[in-house]
Write an enzyme that holds these catalytic residues in place. Structure first.
Site, short mmCIF file in Angstrom:
data_model
loop_
_atom_site.label_atom_id
_atom_site.label_comp_id
_atom_site.label_asym_id
_atom_site.label_seq_id
_atom_site.Cartn_x
_atom_site.Cartn_y
_atom_site.Cartn_z
CB CYS A 1 47.35 31.48 29.25
SG CYS A 1 48.28 29.99 29.64
CE1 TYR B 1 42.52 24.85 34.88
CE2 TYR B 1 41.72 22.67 34.28
CZ TYR B 1 42.21 23.55 35.22
OH TYR B 1 42.42 23.14 36.52
CB CYS B 2 46.42 27.52 30.45
SG CYS B 2 46.07 28.48 28.97
CG ASN B 3 46.55 31.16 34.32
OD1 ASN B 3 45.72 30.73 35.11
ND2 ASN B 3 47.85 31.15 34.57
CE1 TYR C 1 40.52 27.37 39.23
CE2 TYR C 1 41.57 29.52 39.43
CZ TYR C 1 40.90 28.45 40.00
OH TYR C 1 40.61 28.47 41.33
#
Length: 112
Positions: free
Chosen positions: A76, A70-72, A101
């Site tokens: 992203c 995962y990231c933003n 997130y």
């Protein structure tokens, strides 16, 4: 960010929470300042732009184990890029948390 990554399974926050409860490894591929500001508990930090390599990923998760990347979220591209790399390296159970997130946190799930 793309809705899907070939060879990876796009998962919702609810599906990711189930994987979390089942003990899946979570890999946070955001930059250090984002990781330091808050993350999914127990997530391994491998910045996709500097630390995300096949050896680094293999050191934290087996190629046949569930790994949630995962990231933003939607704006992203880090998690989609990392998921594609992991698939290319032969990881068989790559789970792409496209919502990232921010959605995890908004759902009231555990953070640290």
């Amino acid at each position: 960010s793309p809705e899907t990554v070939p060879g990876a399974q796009t998962v919702t926050v609810d599906q990711a929470a189930d994987l979390f409860d089942a003990g899946a490894i979570f890999v946070d591929v955001r930059k250090s300042s984002d990781f330091d500001a808050g993350r999914i508990p127990g997530a391994v930090h491998l910045d996709v732009k500097s630390d995300f390599t096949e050896d680094a990923l293999t050191a934290v998760v087996g190629k046949d184990q569930d790994v949630v990347i995962y990231c933003n979220g939607h704006s992203c591209l880090r998690s989609s890029d990392a998921s594609a790399m992991a698939v290319g390296w032969g990881f068989a159970k790559v789970r792409y948390l496209r919502d990232g997130y921010p959605a995890w946190d908004a759902a009231g799930l555990p953070v640290e």
